[in-house]
Design a protein around this motif. Structure first.
Motif, PDB file in Angstrom:
ATOM      1  N   ALA A 349       0.833  -1.204   0.000  1.00  0.00           N
ATOM      2  CA  ALA A 349       0.000   0.000   0.000  1.00  0.00           C
ATOM      3  C   ALA A 349       0.870   1.257   0.000  1.00  0.00           C
ATOM      4  O   ALA A 349       0.588   2.229  -0.714  1.00  0.00           O
ATOM      5  CB  ALA A 349      -0.929  -0.005   1.213  1.00  0.00           C
ATOM      6  N   HIS A 350       1.937   1.235   0.805  1.00  0.00           N
ATOM      7  CA  HIS A 350       2.867   2.380   0.806  1.00  0.00           C
ATOM      8  C   HIS A 350       3.526   2.519  -0.566  1.00  0.00           C
ATOM      9  O   HIS A 350       3.725   3.642  -1.062  1.00  0.00           O
ATOM     10  CB  HIS A 350       3.923   2.208   1.892  1.00  0.00           C
ATOM     11  N   LEU A 351       3.858   1.391  -1.169  1.00  0.00           N
ATOM     12  CA  LEU A 351       4.476   1.421  -2.488  1.00  0.00           C
ATOM     13  C   LEU A 351       3.523   2.030  -3.512  1.00  0.00           C
ATOM     14  O   LEU A 351       3.936   2.825  -4.375  1.00  0.00           O
ATOM     15  CB  LEU A 351       4.864  -0.003  -2.896  1.00  0.00           C
ATOM     16  N   ALA A 352       2.254   1.691  -3.409  1.00  0.00           N
ATOM     17  CA  ALA A 352       1.256   2.235  -4.341  1.00  0.00           C
ATOM     18  C   ALA A 352       1.112   3.749  -4.191  1.00  0.00           C
ATOM     19  O   ALA A 352       0.771   4.445  -5.151  1.00  0.00           O
ATOM     20  CB  ALA A 352      -0.089   1.557  -4.104  1.00  0.00           C
ATOM     21  N   GLU A 353       1.388   4.253  -2.999  1.00  0.00           N
ATOM     22  CA  GLU A 353       1.319   5.698  -2.748  1.00  0.00           C
ATOM     23  C   GLU A 353       2.636   6.400  -3.062  1.00  0.00           C
ATOM     24  O   GLU A 353       2.753   7.609  -2.883  1.00  0.00           O
ATOM     25  CB  GLU A 353       0.932   5.958  -1.292  1.00  0.00           C
ATOM     26  N   GLY A 354       3.631   5.627  -3.477  1.00  0.00           N
ATOM     27  CA  GLY A 354       4.923   6.219  -3.824  1.00  0.00           C
ATOM     28  C   GLY A 354       5.895   6.338  -2.678  1.00  0.00           C
ATOM     29  O   GLY A 354       6.978   6.909  -2.839  1.00  0.00           O
ATOM     30  N   ASP A 355       5.533   5.812  -1.501  1.00  0.00           N
ATOM     31  CA  ASP A 355       6.410   5.882  -0.334  1.00  0.00           C
ATOM     32  C   ASP A 355       7.326   4.660  -0.325  1.00  0.00           C
ATOM     33  O   ASP A 355       7.110   3.695   0.420  1.00  0.00           O
ATOM     34  CB  ASP A 355       5.569   5.958   0.938  1.00  0.00           C
ATOM     35  N   GLN A 356       8.370   4.697  -1.141  1.00  0.00           N
ATOM     36  CA  GLN A 356       9.241   3.540  -1.307  1.00  0.00           C
ATOM     37  C   GLN A 356      10.071   3.249  -0.065  1.00  0.00           C
ATOM     38  O   GLN A 356      10.340   2.087   0.258  1.00  0.00           O
ATOM     39  CB  GLN A 356      10.154   3.749  -2.509  1.00  0.00           C
ATOM     40  N   GLU A 357      10.461   4.285   0.660  1.00  0.00           N
ATOM     41  CA  GLU A 357      11.313   4.081   1.839  1.00  0.00           C
ATOM     42  C   GLU A 357      10.584   3.278   2.914  1.00  0.00           C
ATOM     43  O   GLU A 357      11.117   2.301   3.457  1.00  0.00           O
ATOM     44  CB  GLU A 357      11.759   5.425   2.405  1.00  0.00           C
ATOM     45  N   THR A 358       9.337   3.694   3.235  1.00  0.00           N
ATOM     46  CA  THR A 358       8.561   2.954   4.236  1.00  0.00           C
ATOM     47  C   THR A 358       8.282   1.538   3.752  1.00  0.00           C
ATOM     48  O   THR A 358       8.358   0.573   4.517  1.00  0.00           O
ATOM     49  CB  THR A 358       7.240   3.676   4.546  1.00  0.00           C
ATOM     50  N   ALA A 359       7.962   1.412   2.463  1.00  0.00           N
ATOM     51  CA  ALA A 359       7.684   0.083   1.903  1.00  0.00           C
ATOM     52  C   ALA A 359       8.897  -0.831   2.046  1.00  0.00           C
ATOM     53  O   ALA A 359       8.766  -1.991   2.466  1.00  0.00           O
ATOM     54  CB  ALA A 359       7.279   0.214   0.439  1.00  0.00           C
ATOM     55  N   ARG A 360      10.076  -0.332   1.727  1.00  0.00           N
ATOM     56  CA  ARG A 360      11.286  -1.153   1.811  1.00  0.00           C
ATOM     57  C   ARG A 360      11.553  -1.585   3.251  1.00  0.00           C
ATOM     58  O   ARG A 360      11.967  -2.717   3.500  1.00  0.00           O
ATOM     59  CB  ARG A 360      12.493  -0.391   1.255  1.00  0.00           C
ATOM     60  N   LYS A 361      11.300  -0.695   4.201  1.00  0.00           N
ATOM     61  CA  LYS A 361      11.500  -1.054   5.614  1.00  0.00           C
ATOM     62  C   LYS A 361      10.556  -2.182   6.022  1.00  0.00           C
ATOM     63  O   LYS A 361      10.957  -3.118   6.726  1.00  0.00           O
ATOM     64  CB  LYS A 361      11.274   0.172   6.502  1.00  0.00           C
TER      65      LYS A 361
END
Length: 649
Positions: A349-361
């Motif tokens: 979901a974070h990745l879909a919003e463009g928040d790659q840093e949180t997604a990777r964590k």
């Protein structure tokens, strides 16, 4: 001297007297058994049936049996309510530190809780090692609450699975209401949860603290449409009963429930309306109805049950609403939110919003887990699934203590007797005390004893010392290779399925009658045998290795071709029948990832099954091909029938 005539008369009278002896007083014939093992199995059955006299008689024949602790347990268990306290204490002392002593303590704690003997309960509870019984946990919280301790938060964490409540958990809820630790909100949340599970008896126990009559509550469960016809009523209790009835009605007729809610909505406050829509949304979600997403939006931020949170997230995944996926997972209780499934989907979901840093964590936090979502997270980080470096082989010095382990010896004896439940308990009890090297040694010992299910389960527990030859064994590989090559079937997938189906137990038999290594149902076996021209087939052949693999692989191949080559759908079909995956696919409005299809399967068993089989298959493929693999590719996409491939994202 008596005459012959008088003697004959006495003989006749004596014979008549024998005939008149009541059956209950007649001496029962002593049962004969072929071996002490047969006596032991009969003792186990008598104990389970609560036949104390029969258990005592059978135990008396086993004075020198190899497992005296279980003889004593099966003799004592049917009398645990009436047995003297000292007899129970003597058993616990005699077998202190053993799995069966902990089992008896579990049994005793349940009886002490039912008797409200808190002094003894509080003495014994800290010594209950496994502490895996929901009812015992409820009694423990009840004891604390009665002493004035606030346990409301702990209780909410325990009260999540009504099928495990028994007498204890409703009693805990009542105690917490009386102690002003639970509010009516808590009570009605429990009533809705229990109603979803269908445990009418449990709801009856809660009726006195709901402000609603037992009759009204039972009508909401058994005749919900009659409750809906009356409308919400004019007070809190009638509103809540109406909401319960909505959920029950929606199981069979969602449209009727929606119409009733729309008609009565103005008489409910905002929070009640949210709970009402949640009741309907949960039922329609489990039917994969397209309107479910609309109903979930109407629940806003209402607190939900664990099942409801998960189905809200699954419905949002199917609809591609990543914002709702994110907000739903973030609202889950921590215990649920920290499940690897929801960590992965939150990362997506974070990745879909463009928040790659949180997604990777988030992805990185679960890539060390060798499960379905750990594998998917690894792929999100641009890596593929490979076999970790094998730990150093177990040495003879490490293996020797395993052969000397009394608990393992008992477990092997139980496996020989087909008492797998008792065998698992003994085996797992010993594993609690072991480090990772010892786990590998125990797994290797299981391999040597040809108990492959224990090898797999034991080796699966290690985190840093890893041996995938133990975790993913390939017995009967020549037979399997011949069967899969003939059909052009992916052998890694078949092994992945067997690992989940039977754990390589040749004579495995499920509660529904599936048999053998590939757990083929009798009717399915007959059907496949006819289709492939296997003449002379009989049900007695199902545990024959070659026959079982032949029928199982042919059936798997049939469902694979029937479902356009989708391993995700064919795996679901093998578990739930071929008609159901087709029905589930037909509810899709668009093409979805195989992982989303798997996550939103309505049957809990099948949902778990598909994930594990395809995760297993990915590791088997990595072992066979000696190169990294993609679980995402294996899952593929699942689209409605007739969907144009060029429209796939």
């Amino acid at each position: 001297m008596f005459s012959n005539k008088r003697i004959a008369g006495f003989a006749l009278a004596a014979a008549s007297a024998v005939l008149l002896v009541p059956a209950a007083q007649a001496k029962k014939p002593v049962a004969t058994f072929a071996s002490e093992d047969d006596i032991f199995l009969a003792l186990r059955d008598a104990s389970r049936n609560g036949d104390a006299a029969r258990a005592a008689e059978l135990a008396g024949r086993l004075g020198n049996y190899a497992m005296p602790s279980y003889v004593d347990y099966f003799r004592l268990r049917p009398r645990i309510i009436s047995a003297p306290e000292q007899e129970i204490r003597d058993f616990l002392s005699r077998y202190e530190g053993s799995a069966i002593a902990d089992r008896l303590r579990n049994d005793w704690l349940l009886e002490l809780g039912r008797a409200r003997n808190w002094m003894l309960f509080d003495e014994q509870y800290p010594q209950f090692v496994l502490n895996d019984d929901t009812q015992v946990k409820c009694y423990a919280l009840m004891s604390k609450a009665l002493k004035g301790q606030n346990v409301a938060d702990d209780a909410r964490g325990v009260l999540v699975n009504p099928q495990n409540y028994g007498e204890a958990c409703p009693a805990l809820i009542t105690t917490l209401v009386q102690a002003n630790q639970f509010t009516l909100d808590d009570v009605w949340a429990q009533v809705r949860l229990i109603a979803d599970s269908g445990f009418a008896g449990t709801i009856k126990r809660l009726a006195p603290v709901t402000e609603a009559s037992e009759t009204t509550l039972m009508q909401a469960l058994d005749k919900p449409d009659a409750v809906l016809a009356r409308g919400p009523g004019g007070n809190r209790a009638s509103h809540e009963v109406f909401i319960v009835a909505l959920g029950r009605s929606a199981k069979n007729n969602p449209s009727r429930a929606v119409d009733a809610l729309v008609a009565g909505a103005e008489r409910l406050n905002e929070r009640e309306r949210e709970h009402a829509w949640a009741q309907i949304a949960l039922q329609t979600s489990m039917k994969l109805a397209p309107d479910a997403i609309v109903y979930w939006h109407r629940t806003n931020g209402a607190p939900l049950s664990n099942d409801a949170y998960q189905w809200k997230a699954r419905t949002a995944l199917r609809a591609g609403e990543w914002k709702l996926v994110k907000s739903t997972i973030e609202a889950m209780p921590a215990s649920l939110r920290n499940d690897p499934a929801w960590i992965y989907w939150l990362g997506r979901a974070h990745l879909a919003e463009g928040d790659q840093e949180t997604a990777r964590k988030l992805f990185s936090s679960i890539t060390d887990q060798t499960n379905f979502y750990g594998q998917l997270a690894l792929e999100e980080l641009g890596k593929k699934i490979s076999i970790p470096q094998r730990a150093e082989p177990v040495t003879p010095e490490e293996l020797a203590p395993m052969a000397d382990n009394a608990g393992f010896r008992r477990a092997l004896k139980f496996f020989d007797l087909n008492m797998r439940f008792e065998g698992y308990r003994e085996w797992n009890w010993e594993l609690r005390k072991m480090n990772e090297r010892q786990h590998l040694a125990a797994a290797e010992y299981a391999r040597q004893k040809n108990v492959l299910d224990r090898m797999v389960n034991t080796s699966d527990r290690t985190k840093t010392e890893v041996d995938f030859t133990q975790r993913f064994p390939t017995p009967f590989r020549d037979v399997m290779a011949a069967a899969t090559e003939k059909l052009g079937l992916d052998m890694a997938w078949v092994y992945g399925l067997i690992r989940q189906e039977s754990r390589f137990i040749l004579n495995a038999r499920s509660h529904v009658g599936a048999s053998g290594l590939m757990q083929v149902m009798p009717a399915t076996a007959q059907f496949v045998a006819r289709k492939i021209g296997l003449s002379g087939y009989s049900q007695q052949q199902m545990n024959d290795l070659g026959t079982n693999i032949t029928l199982g692989t042919n059936y798997l191949n049939m469902v694979l071709h029937d479902l356009e080559g989708s391993q995700a759908m064919a795996t679901a079909a093998y578990n739930a029948g071929p008609g159901r995956p087709r029905a589930w696919r037909s509810t899709l409005s668009r093409a979805v990832e195989g992982a989303i299809f798997a996550e939103s399967i309505p049957f809990t068993e099948t949902r778990d099954y598909v994930k594990k089989v395809l995760s297993n298959a990915t590791y088997y493929a990595a072992l066979f091909e000696n190169k990294p693999q993609s679980l995402k590719s294996r899952l593929g996409m699942v689209a409605p029938k007739g969907f144009v491939p060029s429209e796939l994202p």
